[in-house]
Design a protein around this motif. Sequence first.
Motif, PDB file in Angstrom:
ATOM      1  N   ASN A 166       0.811  -1.219   0.000  1.00 17.37           N
ATOM      2  CA  ASN A 166       0.000   0.000   0.000  1.00 17.37           C
ATOM      3  C   ASN A 166       0.843   1.267   0.000  1.00 17.37           C
ATOM      4  O   ASN A 166       0.305   2.370   0.116  1.00 17.37           O
ATOM      5  N   GLY A 167       2.188   1.127  -0.091  1.00 14.37           N
ATOM      6  CA  GLY A 167       3.046   2.307  -0.198  1.00 14.37           C
ATOM      7  C   GLY A 167       3.847   2.623   1.029  1.00 14.37           C
ATOM      8  O   GLY A 167       4.596   3.615   1.035  1.00 14.37           O
ATOM      9  N   ALA A 168       3.773   1.826   2.078  1.00 18.89           N
ATOM     10  CA  ALA A 168       4.537   2.099   3.287  1.00 18.89           C
ATOM     11  C   ALA A 168       6.025   1.853   3.036  1.00 18.89           C
ATOM     12  O   ALA A 168       6.402   0.950   2.291  1.00 18.89           O
ATOM     13  N   GLN A 169       6.881   2.687   3.634  1.00 18.92           N
ATOM     14  CA  GLN A 169       8.323   2.570   3.463  1.00 18.92           C
ATOM     15  C   GLN A 169       8.903   1.666   4.545  1.00 18.92           C
ATOM     16  O   GLN A 169       8.719   1.908   5.735  1.00 18.92           O
ATOM     17  N   LEU A 170       9.578   0.607   4.133  1.00 18.87           N
ATOM     18  CA  LEU A 170      10.207  -0.313   5.074  1.00 18.87           C
ATOM     19  C   LEU A 170      11.700  -0.331   4.824  1.00 18.87           C
ATOM     20  O   LEU A 170      12.165  -0.173   3.689  1.00 18.87           O
ATOM     21  N   SER A 171      12.434  -0.550   5.887  1.00 23.27           N
ATOM     22  CA  SER A 171      13.881  -0.690   5.732  1.00 23.27           C
ATOM     23  C   SER A 171      14.196  -2.026   5.069  1.00 23.27           C
ATOM     24  O   SER A 171      13.346  -2.930   5.014  1.00 23.27           O
ATOM     25  N   ALA A 172      15.434  -2.156   4.597  1.00 23.23           N
ATOM     26  CA  ALA A 172      15.846  -3.404   3.945  1.00 23.23           C
ATOM     27  C   ALA A 172      15.720  -4.574   4.919  1.00 23.23           C
ATOM     28  O   ALA A 172      15.287  -5.676   4.548  1.00 23.23           O
ATOM     29  N   GLY A 173      16.073  -4.354   6.177  1.00 21.61           N
ATOM     30  CA  GLY A 173      15.976  -5.421   7.172  1.00 21.61           C
ATOM     31  C   GLY A 173      14.538  -5.838   7.426  1.00 21.61           C
ATOM     32  O   GLY A 173      14.239  -7.039   7.533  1.00 21.61           O
ATOM     33  N   GLU A 174      13.627  -4.864   7.507  1.00 26.92           N
ATOM     34  CA  GLU A 174      12.225  -5.179   7.726  1.00 26.92           C
ATOM     35  C   GLU A 174      11.643  -5.931   6.537  1.00 26.92           C
ATOM     36  O   GLU A 174      10.896  -6.902   6.705  1.00 26.92           O
ATOM     37  N   ARG A 175      12.020  -5.481   5.344  1.00 27.35           N
ATOM     38  CA  ARG A 175      11.522  -6.170   4.145  1.00 27.35           C
ATOM     39  C   ARG A 175      12.050  -7.592   4.078  1.00 27.35           C
ATOM     40  O   ARG A 175      11.345  -8.520   3.700  1.00 27.35           O
ATOM     41  N   ARG A 176      13.330  -7.753   4.428  1.00 24.59           N
ATOM     42  CA  ARG A 176      13.920  -9.096   4.376  1.00 24.59           C
ATOM     43  C   ARG A 176      13.246 -10.022   5.379  1.00 24.59           C
ATOM     44  O   ARG A 176      12.881 -11.156   5.049  1.00 24.59           O
ATOM     45  N   ASP A 177      13.036  -9.579   6.608  1.00 21.90           N
ATOM     46  CA  ASP A 177      12.438 -10.424   7.645  1.00 21.90           C
ATOM     47  C   ASP A 177      11.004 -10.796   7.294  1.00 21.90           C
ATOM     48  O   ASP A 177      10.591 -11.966   7.437  1.00 21.90           O
ATOM     49  N   ALA A 178      10.223  -9.804   6.826  1.00 18.54           N
ATOM     50  CA  ALA A 178       8.824 -10.070   6.469  1.00 18.54           C
ATOM     51  C   ALA A 178       8.748 -11.016   5.284  1.00 18.54           C
ATOM     52  O   ALA A 178       7.923 -11.949   5.252  1.00 18.54           O
ATOM     53  N   GLY A 179       9.607 -10.791   4.328  1.00 21.25           N
ATOM     54  CA  GLY A 179       9.604 -11.650   3.152  1.00 21.25           C
ATOM     55  C   GLY A 179       9.989 -13.069   3.487  1.00 21.25           C
ATOM     56  O   GLY A 179       9.383 -14.037   3.002  1.00 21.25           O
ATOM     57  N   GLU A 180      11.015 -13.235   4.321  1.00 26.19           N
ATOM     58  CA  GLU A 180      11.450 -14.578   4.690  1.00 26.19           C
ATOM     59  C   GLU A 180      10.353 -15.328   5.454  1.00 26.19           C
ATOM     60  O   GLU A 180      10.244 -16.552   5.352  1.00 26.19           O
ATOM     61  N   LYS A 181       9.541 -14.582   6.201  1.00 26.04           N
ATOM     62  CA  LYS A 181       8.452 -15.224   6.946  1.00 26.04           C
ATOM     63  C   LYS A 181       7.446 -15.845   5.984  1.00 26.04           C
ATOM     64  O   LYS A 181       6.986 -16.987   6.174  1.00 26.04           O
ATOM     65  N   LEU A 182       7.084 -15.102   4.932  1.00 19.97           N
ATOM     66  CA  LEU A 182       6.167 -15.644   3.922  1.00 19.97           C
ATOM     67  C   LEU A 182       6.813 -16.815   3.191  1.00 19.97           C
ATOM     68  O   LEU A 182       6.179 -17.857   2.975  1.00 19.97           O
ATOM     69  N   LEU A 183       8.065 -16.669   2.820  1.00 18.37           N
ATOM     70  CA  LEU A 183       8.760 -17.738   2.100  1.00 18.37           C
ATOM     71  C   LEU A 183       8.820 -19.015   2.936  1.00 18.37           C
ATOM     72  O   LEU A 183       8.603 -20.121   2.428  1.00 18.37           O
ATOM     73  N   ARG A 184       9.122 -18.848   4.200  1.00 20.17           N
ATOM     74  CA  ARG A 184       9.233 -20.011   5.076  1.00 20.17           C
ATOM     75  C   ARG A 184       7.877 -20.698   5.249  1.00 20.17           C
ATOM     76  O   ARG A 184       7.772 -21.923   5.243  1.00 20.17           O
ATOM     77  N   SER A 185       6.810 -19.892   5.360  1.00 21.46           N
ATOM     78  CA  SER A 185       5.466 -20.444   5.520  1.00 21.46           C
ATOM     79  C   SER A 185       5.072 -21.249   4.298  1.00 21.46           C
ATOM     80  O   SER A 185       4.550 -22.368   4.405  1.00 21.46           O
ATOM     81  N   LEU A 186       5.322 -20.725   3.112  1.00 20.22           N
ATOM     82  CA  LEU A 186       4.986 -21.436   1.873  1.00 20.22           C
ATOM     83  C   LEU A 186       5.862 -22.672   1.702  1.00 20.22           C
ATOM     84  O   LEU A 186       5.404 -23.707   1.213  1.00 20.22           O
ATOM     85  N   LYS A 187       7.123 -22.542   2.064  1.00 18.76           N
ATOM     86  CA  LYS A 187       8.033 -23.694   1.941  1.00 18.76           C
ATOM     87  C   LYS A 187       7.517 -24.865   2.797  1.00 18.76           C
ATOM     88  O   LYS A 187       7.447 -26.009   2.323  1.00 18.76           O
ATOM     89  N   LEU A 188       7.148 -24.591   4.035  1.00 14.23           N
ATOM     90  CA  LEU A 188       6.663 -25.652   4.925  1.00 14.23           C
ATOM     91  C   LEU A 188       5.355 -26.243   4.419  1.00 14.23           C
ATOM     92  O   LEU A 188       5.152 -27.459   4.444  1.00 14.23           O
ATOM     93  N   ALA A 189       4.452 -25.366   3.948  1.00 11.73           N
ATOM     94  CA  ALA A 189       3.170 -25.843   3.432  1.00 11.73           C
ATOM     95  C   ALA A 189       3.386 -26.743   2.222  1.00 11.73           C
ATOM     96  O   ALA A 189       2.749 -27.808   2.085  1.00 11.73           O
ATOM     97  N   TRP A 190       4.272 -26.359   1.355  1.00 16.77           N
ATOM     98  CA  TRP A 190       4.561 -27.144   0.153  1.00 16.77           C
ATOM     99  C   TRP A 190       5.195 -28.492   0.505  1.00 16.77           C
ATOM    100  O   TRP A 190       4.807 -29.530  -0.035  1.00 16.77           O
ATOM    101  N   GLU A 191       6.137 -28.463   1.393  1.00 18.92           N
ATOM    102  CA  GLU A 191       6.806 -29.713   1.756  1.00 18.92           C
ATOM    103  C   GLU A 191       5.840 -30.664   2.477  1.00 18.92           C
ATOM    104  O   GLU A 191       5.862 -31.879   2.241  1.00 18.92           O
ATOM    105  N   ASP A 192       4.989 -30.109   3.349  1.00 18.71           N
ATOM    106  CA  ASP A 192       3.982 -30.950   4.015  1.00 18.71           C
ATOM    107  C   ASP A 192       3.030 -31.557   3.002  1.00 18.71           C
ATOM    108  O   ASP A 192       2.684 -32.756   3.078  1.00 18.71           O
ATOM    109  N   HIS A 193       2.607 -30.740   2.060  1.00 19.81           N
ATOM    110  CA  HIS A 193       1.665 -31.224   1.053  1.00 19.81           C
ATOM    111  C   HIS A 193       2.296 -32.338   0.220  1.00 19.81           C
ATOM    112  O   HIS A 193       1.651 -33.360  -0.072  1.00 19.81           O
TER     113      HIS A 193
END
Length: 826
Positions: free
Chosen positions: A102-129
């Motif tokens: 929506n246009g909010a400014q995040l630092s590189a660290g915040e973007r990396r942590d948030a992104g890794e959280k989504l990636l990790r969630s999808l990775k686990l869901a995929w591997e479980d499936h």
Amino acid sequence: MMYAGRGRGKIRPPRRNILNSGEVDFEQDWKSLSSSLREIHTKNASTLSFEELYRNAYKLVLKKKGEPLYNKVKEFEQDWLTHEVRTRILDELPSSLLAAHNGAQLSAGERRDAGEKLLRSLKLAWEDHNLCMNMTTDVLMYMDRVYCSDNRKPSIFKASMGQFRDYVLRTPLPDHESMTIASLLYRVILDQIQMDRDGDIVNTALLRSCAYMLEGLYETEDEQEQYKLYITSFEPEFLAASEEYYRSEGEALVAKGDASSFCRHARQAATDEEDRCRSTLSTLTAPKIKRVVENELVRRNLAEMISLESTGVRYMLDNDRLPDLEMVYEISSWVDPKKEELKKAVQKRIVAQGEEINSTAKEASDAPVVKPTKADPEKGDEVGKPAAEKPINQQTAAAIRWVDDVLQLKDKYDHILEKAFQGDQGLQTGFTRSFSDFINSFERSSEYLSLFFDENMKKGIKGKTETEVDTLLDKGITLLRYISDKDMFERYYKKHLSRRLLMKRSVSMDAERQMISKMKMEVGNTFTQRIESMFRDMALSADLTTSYKKHVRDLGDADSQRAELDVNVLTATMWPLDAMGPSRGDEGGKLNCRFPPEIDRIKQSFEKFYLDKHSGRQLTWQGNMGTADLRAYFADMKSNKKTRELNVSTYCMVILLLFNDLPPGNFLSYEEIQARTNIPDNELMRNLQSVAVAPKTRILVKEPMSKEVKRDDKFYFNEKFTSQFQRIKVGVVASGNKVEDRDERQETEKRVDLERGQTIEAAIVRTMKQRKELKHHQLITEVIQQLTARFSPDVNLLKKKIESLIEREYLERVGDIDKPAYRYMA
């Protein structure tokens, strides 16, 4: 990657009495099976009997319940993915990711942590499936093998993968109907890759797992390679984002104005992207992202980068930046196999540097000539030193320097071609064309190259090894290869060679013959025929001189004072007699020197001897080209021995012998000497300067004493001449520069044009005699092809010669005026 459930041991087939039992209760069996599937998905499968589950599924398929079973399993998986997996992923979705959307400014660290959280969630869901569906597939193996195969249905594993794609990845986000989990995933991966490009640390293993997930999902049920979700959905977005990134990156690098930095960045970018595909994304993308780097970073900016004023290719060439040039060559080869932009830049610089060399040589040739050879008696200057001791005159030095500069430039670019450009044939051809262009744009190139050989053959190769001499000659031959008007070079080379041979000034006759051999290999036998004839004449003349001396001895001539004669008989058509310093007067007419009686008798004796052997021939004596040894008596010589041996030119000999019959104290005027010898004025002045001006060779005394010889001067025999040397070499004052002046050059060009006209006519007749009849353009083309090895024929001159041959009835026109053709007339 291995998942539990794949590769389990074989399940024993059901007993026959079970298979032959009555009807099955589908709902009851499905209730039991679905409960087991839920246990598998909740990781409570340890208490299950897979053999029993397999038998139940086997029985349902056997009793024609395959279709409802198949559909029920799909409904179960859809329900599980929708209510369990998708819900968990959405619940774990970091709010900051949506805020960033929506246009909010995040630092590189915040973007990396948030992104890794989504990636990790999808990775686990995929591997479980994957794990659960592998175990489910083992249970439903018979259904896949019978029902799915017979009804052309995708296996339950494939179907469930499609369901993961549709009910998890393509689920719209809450309050963001236009964005799905997949699109958010793509955005996160691209953001992580951008951070990686910027030098931040990212979890490459996590990114690779998500890329592997996308590679394992397909758009269609038949799972064709080109329909992988990675290729159809993610990769286009990755390539588009990369195009924009490298386009912007290229513009920024060019704006910095550092070509070396640009090349290093481009090479590093290509390496980084290849590594990224191997460790983070997929090797499927490697060739495509390489093309993006090549097109957006290199191709778009290559020409501008190469032409950067202070750091581009010109700067690299001028400062021998070979590593940088190697990088330019490497990245140029990515986008252009012919390296046209690089070749164009290097060619431009070669021509520019060549034109600078030409300009320097032209300025030197046009500069006022300093004449060090004319003596100043007040300063004790000396005329007529041995040739080896004379400094090279000003314009000859300029000629040698021009050749040395061109060879140095050639060595420089040969080194660059080998070390930086990998000996590229296309670039080498371009370099050759550039050298040829600037060398042939300099009108004196043929003359200067011949002078280069002349100076080296006379003294430049003295003290050099055979290898060094061979290298020197090879370099000169390389320049000859570039010269288009080789007939002009031949004329100058014959002129300089004739003087070396007749004056015996060559350091090594072996080197002379080696040079002829190299020229023959380079430009052909026709080019060297006349030059080889000159060497044959010298060999025959040596034999002829020996025969004549024997003839004189056999005659028993009683004259003990008779002079000995060494003669060189030259074939007039093979030697450049007109260019060797012809004996002509001021009006251009031919002058025959009047020899003293004692010399004239010997001359007539040889002519009779020669013509008796070769009747029908005519001998013409070239007094300007010979030398003589005289013995002179000086009464006031301080040493006991009053005689000295003088080595002088033939003209000088004729002048000095006039003073034998002159009473002491008497003189001869310039006019008298000229009338009695008939020596051309320019030659007479030069020879009188040699014996009447310089102190150490002042055999005559000139009145009045001055640097110049004038028509009203008087000359006395110098009775008081003295020298500590027994043998004195009196060199002739140079007639000017060895480089031709404007009038001499015009005369040379006139003679060359005349020879070219004859050569063109001969080529036309030879061609037409062979072909009998030819169209106009074919004749022009064939004649040009024949003559290009010697010179570049002028088309207008070709047309004139064709017209001349038609007038003289060697050819006749045939056909229409618009399409002219010619026929040979025997």
